[in-house]
Design a protein around this motif. Structure first.
Motif, short mmCIF file in Angstrom:
data_model
loop_
_atom_site.label_atom_id
_atom_site.label_comp_id
_atom_site.label_asym_id
_atom_site.label_seq_id
_atom_site.Cartn_x
_atom_site.Cartn_y
_atom_site.Cartn_z
N PHE A 7 -30.33 -90.60 -0.83
CA PHE A 7 -31.55 -90.17 -0.15
C PHE A 7 -31.57 -90.60 1.32
CE2 PHE A 7 -32.65 -90.21 -4.60
CZ PHE A 7 -33.26 -88.98 -4.74
N THR A 8 -30.48 -91.23 1.76
CA THR A 8 -30.37 -91.68 3.14
C THR A 8 -29.37 -90.80 3.88
OG1 THR A 8 -30.89 -93.96 2.52
CG2 THR A 8 -29.79 -93.63 4.64
N GLY B 175 -34.34 -82.90 1.40
CA GLY B 175 -34.75 -83.88 0.42
C GLY B 175 -34.44 -85.32 0.77
N TYR B 176 -33.89 -85.56 1.96
CA TYR B 176 -33.63 -86.95 2.37
C TYR B 176 -34.93 -87.62 2.75
CZ TYR B 176 -28.70 -85.80 2.34
OH TYR B 176 -27.45 -85.43 1.95
N THR B 177 -35.03 -88.92 2.48
CA THR B 177 -36.26 -89.65 2.75
C THR B 177 -36.09 -90.78 3.75
OG1 THR B 177 -35.84 -91.08 0.84
CG2 THR B 177 -37.24 -89.13 0.48
N ARG B 178 -34.85 -91.11 4.06
CA ARG B 178 -34.56 -92.20 5.01
C ARG B 178 -33.46 -91.71 5.94
NH1 ARG B 178 -31.69 -97.81 3.37
NH2 ARG B 178 -32.05 -98.98 5.28
N LYS C 268 -35.17 -83.86 6.06
CA LYS C 268 -36.36 -83.84 5.20
C LYS C 268 -36.40 -82.57 4.38
CE LYS C 268 -39.51 -86.97 7.52
NZ LYS C 268 -40.81 -87.16 8.16
N GLU D 232 -33.89 -96.62 12.39
CA GLU D 232 -34.32 -95.91 11.18
C GLU D 232 -35.61 -95.13 11.45
OE1 GLU D 232 -34.81 -98.34 7.73
OE2 GLU D 232 -32.77 -99.10 7.80
N THR D 233 -35.82 -94.16 10.60
CA THR D 233 -37.09 -93.45 10.56
C THR D 233 -37.23 -92.86 9.16
OG1 THR D 233 -38.55 -91.91 11.71
CG2 THR D 233 -36.24 -91.23 11.42
N GLU D 234 -38.40 -92.47 8.81
CA GLU D 234 -38.66 -91.88 7.50
C GLU D 234 -39.39 -90.56 7.63
OE1 GLU D 234 -40.72 -94.93 5.38
OE2 GLU D 234 -38.91 -96.09 5.13
N MET E 66 -33.73 -85.16 11.71
CA MET E 66 -34.71 -85.69 10.78
C MET E 66 -35.44 -84.57 10.05
SD MET E 66 -37.85 -88.30 11.47
CE MET E 66 -38.79 -87.07 12.33
N ARG E 67 -35.86 -83.55 10.78
CA ARG E 67 -36.57 -82.43 10.15
C ARG E 67 -35.66 -81.69 9.16
NH1 ARG E 67 -38.11 -81.65 15.46
NH2 ARG E 67 -36.80 -79.77 15.61
#
Length: 147
Positions: A61-62, A92-95, A89, A145-147, A85-86
């Motif tokens: 998930f990273t 399905g990635y969360t980190r 997401k 990092e970002t979420e 990042m978009r």
């Protein structure tokens, strides 16, 4: 197109851009996807994203942004980090993680909403039990990092 715009790019095209413009790294070996940013129909930057290099962080998930490279065009790096990042997401990635050298300011990452979480890495990956080519970049890095 007027102003900076995102466009799809193949891994091969992204690698060619990185080979030409990156200050201290060769292109990533593989990846999940690549994105380019153009200005007036000219590619001015690319990003390559894939699985985390660190096995400890590879939880499925990273997503790691392995390379971001531009020709110096203002705001291109921030646009690429935000786009990775978009896209991640949507997959399905969360980190999301990436690394910079301590000599790099991280302004593009800050502009894209990432946060500095500390030092990481360093040392040489070349071990007697698993020989590796020395990349000359065995200094500590900064993880973002970002979420």
């Amino acid at each position: 197109m007027k102003g900076l715009a995102l466009v799809p790019i193949t891994q091969r095209e992204a690698k060619t851009f990185v080979e030409r413009y990156h200050r201290h790294h060769a292109p990533s070996r593989g990846g999940k996807f690549s994105i380019a940013v153009v200005l007036d129909d000219e590619i001015v930057g690319v990003a390559m994203a894939g699985r985390p290099v660190s096995r400890v962080l590879d939880d499925g998930f990273t997503l790691e942004v392995n390379r971001v490279c531009t020709n110096g065009t203002r705001n291109a790096c921030s646009k690429l980090y935000a786009a990775c990042m978009r896209a991640g997401k949507a997959m399905g990635y969360t980190r999301f993680i990436t690394y910079t050298l301590p000599s790099e300011s991280g302004a593009s990452l800050k502009g894209a909403g990432w946060r500095l979480v500390g030092e990481a890495g360093g040392g040489n990956w070349n071990q007697e039990s698993r020989p590796r080519v020395d990349t000359k970049l065995d200094q500590l890095k900064l993880r973002w990092e970002t979420e």
